[in-house]
Design a protein around this motif. Structure first.
Motif, PDB file in Angstrom:
ATOM      1  N   ILE A   1       0.835  -1.208   0.000  1.00  8.74           N
ATOM      2  CA  ILE A   1       0.000   0.000   0.000  1.00  8.74           C
ATOM      3  C   ILE A   1       0.866   1.252   0.000  1.00  8.74           C
ATOM      4  N   THR A   2       1.834   1.301   0.893  1.00  7.39           N
ATOM      5  CA  THR A   2       2.631   2.531   0.991  1.00  7.39           C
ATOM      6  C   THR A   2       3.510   2.734  -0.240  1.00  7.39           C
ATOM      7  N   THR A   3       4.022   1.657  -0.830  1.00  3.66           N
ATOM      8  CA  THR A   3       4.805   1.795  -2.066  1.00  3.66           C
ATOM      9  C   THR A   3       3.933   2.374  -3.167  1.00  3.66           C
ATOM     10  N   ASP A   4       2.709   1.884  -3.276  1.00  2.00           N
ATOM     11  CA  ASP A   4       1.787   2.385  -4.299  1.00  2.00           C
ATOM     12  C   ASP A   4       1.443   3.855  -4.057  1.00  2.00           C
ATOM     13  N   ILE A   5       1.138   4.203  -2.827  1.00  2.00           N
ATOM     14  CA  ILE A   5       0.799   5.597  -2.507  1.00  2.00           C
ATOM     15  C   ILE A   5       2.001   6.498  -2.750  1.00  2.00           C
TER      16      ILE A   5
ATOM     17  N   MET B   1      -4.919   8.993  -6.834  1.00  2.00           N
ATOM     18  CA  MET B   1      -5.003   7.808  -5.993  1.00  2.00           C
ATOM     19  C   MET B   1      -6.453   7.340  -5.866  1.00  2.00           C
ATOM     20  N   ILE B   2      -7.355   8.266  -5.621  1.00  2.00           N
ATOM     21  CA  ILE B   2      -8.767   7.881  -5.478  1.00  2.00           C
ATOM     22  C   ILE B   2      -9.327   7.401  -6.816  1.00  2.00           C
ATOM     23  N   GLU B   3      -8.914   8.020  -7.921  1.00  2.00           N
ATOM     24  CA  GLU B   3      -9.344   7.535  -9.241  1.00  2.00           C
ATOM     25  C   GLU B   3      -8.905   6.088  -9.448  1.00  2.00           C
ATOM     26  N   LYS B   4      -7.697   5.770  -9.008  1.00  4.34           N
ATOM     27  CA  LYS B   4      -7.198   4.389  -9.113  1.00  4.34           C
ATOM     28  C   LYS B   4      -8.056   3.453  -8.265  1.00  4.34           C
ATOM     29  N   LEU B   5      -8.388   3.878  -7.054  1.00  2.00           N
ATOM     30  CA  LEU B   5      -9.239   3.051  -6.191  1.00  2.00           C
ATOM     31  C   LEU B   5     -10.605   2.829  -6.827  1.00  2.00           C
ATOM     32  N   ILE B   6     -11.177   3.895  -7.403  1.00  2.00           N
ATOM     33  CA  ILE B   6     -12.483   3.788  -8.059  1.00  2.00           C
ATOM     34  C   ILE B   6     -12.401   2.833  -9.242  1.00  2.00           C
ATOM     35  N   ALA B   7     -11.359   2.986 -10.066  1.00  2.00           N
ATOM     36  CA  ALA B   7     -11.196   2.103 -11.230  1.00  2.00           C
ATOM     37  C   ALA B   7     -11.045   0.648 -10.791  1.00  2.00           C
ATOM     38  N   ASP B   8     -10.240   0.413  -9.741  1.00  2.00           N
ATOM     39  CA  ASP B   8     -10.079  -0.944  -9.217  1.00  2.00           C
ATOM     40  C   ASP B   8     -11.420  -1.496  -8.749  1.00  2.00           C
ATOM     41  N   PHE B   9     -12.171  -0.677  -8.016  1.00  2.00           N
ATOM     42  CA  PHE B   9     -13.468  -1.120  -7.496  1.00  2.00           C
ATOM     43  C   PHE B   9     -14.428  -1.430  -8.644  1.00  2.00           C
TER      44      PHE B   9
ATOM     45  N   GLN C   1      -0.436  -2.651  16.992  1.00  2.00           N
ATOM     46  CA  GLN C   1       0.758  -1.877  16.641  1.00  2.00           C
ATOM     47  C   GLN C   1       1.057  -1.957  15.145  1.00  2.00           C
ATOM     48  N   ALA C   2       0.902  -3.141  14.558  1.00  2.00           N
ATOM     49  CA  ALA C   2       1.141  -3.297  13.123  1.00  2.00           C
ATOM     50  C   ALA C   2       0.157  -2.449  12.316  1.00  2.00           C
ATOM     51  N   CYS C   3      -1.106  -2.427  12.724  1.00  3.87           N
ATOM     52  CA  CYS C   3      -2.116  -1.616  12.053  1.00  3.87           C
ATOM     53  C   CYS C   3      -1.825  -0.129  12.235  1.00  3.87           C
ATOM     54  N   SER C   4      -1.482   0.246  13.433  1.00  2.61           N
ATOM     55  CA  SER C   4      -1.165   1.638  13.728  1.00  2.61           C
ATOM     56  C   SER C   4       0.005   2.118  12.878  1.00  2.61           C
ATOM     57  N   PHE C   5       1.031   1.288  12.765  1.00  2.00           N
ATOM     58  CA  PHE C   5       2.203   1.646  11.967  1.00  2.00           C
ATOM     59  C   PHE C   5       1.813   1.923  10.523  1.00  2.00           C
ATOM     60  N   LEU C   6       0.934   1.108   9.957  1.00  2.00           N
ATOM     61  CA  LEU C   6       0.512   1.305   8.573  1.00  2.00           C
ATOM     62  C   LEU C   6      -0.237   2.625   8.420  1.00  2.00           C
ATOM     63  N   TYR C   7      -1.182   2.888   9.304  1.00  2.00           N
ATOM     64  CA  TYR C   7      -1.925   4.145   9.215  1.00  2.00           C
ATOM     65  C   TYR C   7      -0.994   5.342   9.384  1.00  2.00           C
ATOM     66  N   ILE C   8      -0.058   5.259  10.305  1.00  4.54           N
ATOM     67  CA  ILE C   8       0.888   6.365  10.525  1.00  4.54           C
ATOM     68  C   ILE C   8       1.740   6.592   9.279  1.00  4.54           C
ATOM     69  N   LYS C   9       2.157   5.506   8.643  1.00 11.15           N
ATOM     70  CA  LYS C   9       2.982   5.630   7.437  1.00 11.15           C
ATOM     71  C   LYS C   9       2.178   6.277   6.304  1.00 11.15           C
ATOM     72  N   ILE C  10       0.944   5.867   6.120  1.00  8.36           N
ATOM     73  CA  ILE C  10       0.094   6.460   5.087  1.00  8.36           C
ATOM     74  C   ILE C  10      -0.100   7.948   5.375  1.00  8.36           C
ATOM     75  N   GLN C  11      -0.450   8.274   6.620  1.00  8.20           N
ATOM     76  CA  GLN C  11      -0.639   9.680   6.991  1.00  8.20           C
ATOM     77  C   GLN C  11       0.636  10.487   6.756  1.00  8.20           C
ATOM     78  N   GLY C  12       1.779   9.888   7.017  1.00  2.00           N
ATOM     79  CA  GLY C  12       3.048  10.581   6.802  1.00  2.00           C
ATOM     80  C   GLY C  12       3.275  10.929   5.342  1.00  2.00           C
ATOM     81  N   ILE C  13       2.912  10.015   4.438  1.00  3.43           N
ATOM     82  CA  ILE C  13       3.048  10.284   3.008  1.00  3.43           C
ATOM     83  C   ILE C  13       2.173  11.483   2.637  1.00  3.43           C
ATOM     84  N   TYR C  14       0.927  11.467   3.103  1.00  5.00           N
ATOM     85  CA  TYR C  14       0.015  12.579   2.806  1.00  5.00           C
ATOM     86  C   TYR C  14       0.545  13.882   3.415  1.00  5.00           C
ATOM     87  N   ALA C  15       0.944  13.837   4.676  1.00  5.58           N
ATOM     88  CA  ALA C  15       1.390  15.048   5.377  1.00  5.58           C
ATOM     89  C   ALA C  15       2.632  15.646   4.723  1.00  5.58           C
TER      90      ALA C  15
END
Length: 186
Positions: A62-66, A83-91, A118-132
């Protein structure tokens, strides 16, 4: 693909489709064509350890793609829309967005297992970091970038879940428009 990678890949798909509690070890063993001994050789602590490995695989994918999408676009607004267009197209193509969501695993296990939380938290934090980081590069203050990144993460993850439950891509389309307007206001 080696046996351990095969187990992780297969279990990830099963966990995303059926949830952690909906998938038994016997189903994983059968899908992989392996014995219980082989699974425990790679994951001595069993199913929970396997789940954490699956979350780590999702984290990387996920983070590599984002990161790739955000690096290709000059602004956070353009990257978010892409990114959202890609999600919509995938869906719309597949009827699901399995690669990007792990909410079912979070809701089932995060309160029951500290390592999984902790593993879930790490993923969300990493995604938020890319956006931030992208928002800060666009000129948002660190505080504002962090706040918007949190809202983006929650909105997109929630949008994916709404798409899955409504069997329609409309929630992500609405979120894309709202986020675009928010990011233009800067």
């Amino acid at each position: 693909m080696d046996t351990k990678s095969q187990i992780i890949s297969t279990a990830t798909a099963l966990f995303q489709q059926k949830g952690y509690k909906g998938v038994g070890l016997s189903e994983i063993l059968k899908a992989c064509g392996i014995t219980k001994g082989s699974l425990y050789h790679h994951f001595p602590n069993g199913k929970e350890e396997l789940l954490i490995a699956c979350l780590q695989l999702l984290n990387e994918a996920i983070t590599t793609d984002i990161e790739d999408i955000f690096e290709r676009h000059s602004t956070a607004e353009e990257a978010t829309e892409a990114m959202i267009e890609k999600l919509i197209a995938d869906f719309e193509r597949e009827g699901t967005v399995t690669g990007y969501t792990f909410s079912s695993m979070v809701s089932e296990m995060a309160s029951l297992s500290e390592p999984v939380r902790q593993a879930c938290s790490f993923l969300y934090i990493k995604i938020q970091g890319i956006y931030a980081d992208k928002l800060a590069a666009d000129g948002f203050s660190k505080e504002k970038a962090d706040s918007i990144a949190l809202m983006m993460t929650a909105s997109i993850e929630g949008g994916i879940m709404l798409c899955l439950t409504q069997k329609a891509s409309d929630p992500l389309k609405v979120i894309s428009g709202v986020l675009s307007n928010l990011l233009k206001e800067h």
